[in-house]
Design a protein around this motif. Structure first.
Motif, mmCIF file in Angstrom:
data_model
loop_
_atom_site.group_PDB
_atom_site.id
_atom_site.type_symbol
_atom_site.label_atom_id
_atom_site.label_comp_id
_atom_site.label_asym_id
_atom_site.label_seq_id
_atom_site.Cartn_x
_atom_site.Cartn_y
_atom_site.Cartn_z
ATOM 1 N N HIS A 133 0.848 -1.192 0.000
ATOM 2 C CA HIS A 133 0.000 0.000 0.000
ATOM 3 C C HIS A 133 0.888 1.248 0.000
ATOM 4 O O HIS A 133 2.026 1.225 0.452
ATOM 5 N N TYR A 136 1.036 3.615 1.845
ATOM 6 C CA TYR A 136 1.468 4.098 3.163
ATOM 7 C C TYR A 136 2.620 3.284 3.745
ATOM 8 O O TYR A 136 3.027 3.509 4.879
ATOM 9 N N ASP A 145 -3.250 1.919 -4.171
ATOM 10 C CA ASP A 145 -4.305 2.146 -3.179
ATOM 11 C C ASP A 145 -5.089 0.853 -2.981
ATOM 12 O O ASP A 145 -4.825 -0.169 -3.644
ATOM 13 N N SER A 146 -6.092 0.916 -2.115
ATOM 14 C CA SER A 146 -6.851 -0.304 -1.801
ATOM 15 C C SER A 146 -7.518 -0.869 -3.048
ATOM 16 O O SER A 146 -7.566 -2.086 -3.224
ATOM 17 N N ASN A 199 -12.287 -0.918 4.383
ATOM 18 C CA ASN A 199 -11.573 -0.915 5.676
ATOM 19 C C ASN A 199 -12.449 -1.531 6.767
ATOM 20 O O ASN A 199 -12.985 -0.858 7.642
ATOM 21 N N SER A 237 -12.068 4.258 -1.288
ATOM 22 C CA SER A 237 -12.182 5.712 -1.477
ATOM 23 C C SER A 237 -12.081 6.059 -2.963
ATOM 24 O O SER A 237 -12.573 7.096 -3.389
ATOM 25 N N HIS A 250 -7.252 13.412 1.642
ATOM 26 C CA HIS A 250 -7.964 12.135 1.526
ATOM 27 C C HIS A 250 -9.389 12.322 2.048
ATOM 28 O O HIS A 250 -9.606 13.076 3.003
ATOM 29 N N GLU A 309 -11.062 10.620 3.957
ATOM 30 C CA GLU A 309 -11.223 10.256 5.375
ATOM 31 C C GLU A 309 -11.016 11.454 6.295
ATOM 32 O O GLU A 309 -11.250 11.366 7.497
ATOM 33 N N THR A 340 -5.638 7.682 -2.481
ATOM 34 C CA THR A 340 -4.183 7.853 -2.582
ATOM 35 C C THR A 340 -3.687 7.666 -4.025
ATOM 36 O O THR A 340 -2.766 8.344 -4.447
HETATM 37 P P1 13P Z 1 -6.752 4.381 -0.247
HETATM 38 O O1 13P Z 1 -7.676 3.334 -0.727
HETATM 39 O O2 13P Z 1 -7.065 5.743 -0.781
HETATM 40 O O3 13P Z 1 -5.336 4.004 -0.505
HETATM 41 O O4 13P Z 1 -6.928 4.527 1.343
HETATM 42 C C1 13P Z 1 -6.704 3.476 2.222
HETATM 43 C C2 13P Z 1 -6.601 3.916 3.603
HETATM 44 O O5 13P Z 1 -6.496 3.126 4.512
HETATM 45 C C3 13P Z 1 -6.645 5.317 3.872
HETATM 46 O O6 13P Z 1 -6.390 5.558 5.212
#
Ligand code: 13P
Ligand code: SF4
Length: 335
Positions: free
Chosen positions: A48, A50, A64-65, A138, A153, A222, A224, A239
Motif C-alpha cells: 500500500h 502508506y 491504493d486499496s 476498511n 475511497s 484524503h 477520510e 491515494t
Molecule cells: P486508499 O484506498 O485511498 O489508498 O486509502 C486506504 C486507507 O487506509 C486510507 O487511510
C-alpha cells in the motif's frame, strides 16, 4: 447518523511510532534476499502507498486499496505477500482462497475496522429490512460478509451512484468518507460513526496555517479527513488519484493531507515537484501506527517462514466475496 461505535480505537497507543532506521547496507542485503525469495516462491509483493519507503522499493505493485484488490483478483502468483494492513491481506485471500496469503505483521489493524464489529452491524441492519449496505473496504471479512457491496475511497462515488434507488443506503464504517460521498452524489445515507484515527488529526486551523505559509500550493486531502479540512482542499481523492492529480497539475509545490508514506510514492512519481506534508495540531500524528508495524525485516521473515498467514472460514470467504466482486464489476463499468 447512527452512533454505532467508540471512535477511538483501543490499542492504538500500544504500538510505538518511532522505528529504528536500518543502515543502507542492511537495507540492500535484506532487499536482495527478499527478491530472491520472491522468485523462489513465485510470489508477488503488493504494498500500500502508506508503507515505509524500503518496502515500497521492493514491491511489485504499490497502490491504493482499489488498485491492489484489482491486482490481487488477477494475479497468477502462487503466494501473495501483502504489505498493508490486515483487512487488505484478507481481501486478497477472499479473492484467492486457494493461494497462500502472508503479511509481515498480523497486528496491523485499522481504527475503522475496529469501530465496526459484525454483531453490531447485524443489529443495526435488523432495524430496517430496506437497508442496502455499502461498506468501505476498511473492515473485517465478517463485516464484508454482511454487506451488499464494498467500496474504496477510489470508487465510493461510483458505487453509490450504482446502488438501487429504491433502497435506504447504510454506509459503514467511515462517517467522513460517507459524508463526502453524500455531498458528491446527493444521495442520503445512514452513516456508521467510525473514523480513521490518523485522518481526523487534521483540523481546519492547521490547514489554514499551512495555506498561509504556502499561498500558491494546492492542497490535496484524503476523503477520510473531516469536512472542515475537505472544504479547504483543492482536490479530495484516494491515494492513487493523488498520484494522477499531482502529475497533471502545473503546481510545483503541493500540500498533502494523508498518511506520511504517501510522500515517498509521490516523490518517486513526480521527482520535479515538492510535497509538503500537511501538519496536524499535534506533531508527528500523520503516520498510521498499524501500517508502520510492517518493516523490511518482518517482510523478509514472513517470506522465510511463510507466516503469518491469512486464514478464513470458507463460509465467510464465500459470503464476503460476492460484495467485493460486485464492487470490481461496477468499477470496471465506463464512467
Ligand atoms: P486508499 O484506498 O485511498 O489508498 O486509502 C486506504 C486507507 O487506509 C486510507 O487511510
Ligand atoms: Fe486504517 Fe487510518 Fe491506518 Fe488507513 S490510515 S489503515 S484508515 S487507521
Amino acid at each position: 447518523m447512527f452512533n454505532g461505535a467508540e471512535v477511538t480505537p483501543a490499542g492504538v497507543d500500544q504500538f510505538p511510532l518511532r522505528r529504528p532506521v536500518l543502515p543502507p547496507y542492511q537495507i540492500d542485503a535484506l532487499s536482495r534476499d527478499i527478491l530472491a525469495l520472491k522468485r523462489r516462491l513465485n510470489a508477488v509483493i503488493l504494498a500500500h502507498n502508506y508503507q515505509v519507503a524500503e518496502i515500497q522499493d521492493v514491491a511489485d505493485v504499490v497502490g491504493d486499496s482499489l488498485g491492489l484488490s484489482q491486482y490481487a483478483a488477477r494475479t497468477q502468483a502462487d503466494v501473495i505477500v501483502f504489505c498493508g494492513v490486515h483487512f487488505m491481506a484478507e481481501t486478497a485471500k477472499i479473492l484467492n482462497p486457494d493461494k497462500l496469503v502472508i503479511l509481515p505483521d498480523r497486528d496491523a489493524g485499522c481504527s475503522l475496522e475496529e469501530s465496526c464489529p459484525a454483531d453490531r452491524l447485524a443489529a443495526l441492519q435488523a432495524t430496517n429490512p430496506n437497508f442496502y449496505t455499502v461498506t468501505y473496504i476498511n473492515c473485517s471479512a465478517a463485516v464484508k460478509a454482511l454487506s451488499d457491496v464494498i467500496c474504496t475511497s477510489g470508487n465510493a462515488v461510483k458505487i453509490v451512484n450504482h446502488s438501487p434507488k429504491d433502497r435506504d443506503l447504510l454506509f459503514v464504517p467511515d462517517e467522513n468518507l460517507g459524508g463526502w460521498v453524500m455531498e458528491q452524489t446527493g444521495r442520503p445515507m445512514t452513516l456508521w460513526k467510525g473514523n480513521c484515527y490518523v485522518h481526523v488529526e487534521w483540523t481546519h486551523a492547521a490547514l489554514m496555517r499551512i495555506r498561509q505559509a504556502y499561498p500558491g500550493a494546492p492542497v490535496v486531502a484524503h476523503p477520510e479527513c473531516p469536512k472542515a479540512v475537505r472544504m479547504l482542499a483543492d482536490e479530495v481523492c484516494s491515494t492513487e488519484k493523488m498520484v494522477t492529480w499531482c502529475k497533471a497539475t502545473s503546481a510545483k509545490s503541493i500540500v498533502i493531507a494523508t498518511e506520511a508514506g504517501m510522500l515517498h510514492r509521490l516523490k518517486r512519481e513526480c521527482p520535479d515537484k515538492t510535497f509538503i506534508p500537511a501538519p496536524t495540531d499535534r506533531c508527528a500524528c500523520n503516520e498510521c501506527r498499524f501500517m508502520k508495524l510492517n518493516t523490511l525485516e518482518k517482510l523478509h521473515d514472513c517470506m522465510v517462514n511463510l507466516a503469518p498467514r491469512v486464514e478464513l472460514p470458507r463460509d465467510i470467504i464465500e459470503r464476503a466475496r460476492r460484495p467485493i466482486e460486485r464492487m470490481l464489476e461496477i468499477s470496471a463499468l465506463p464512467n
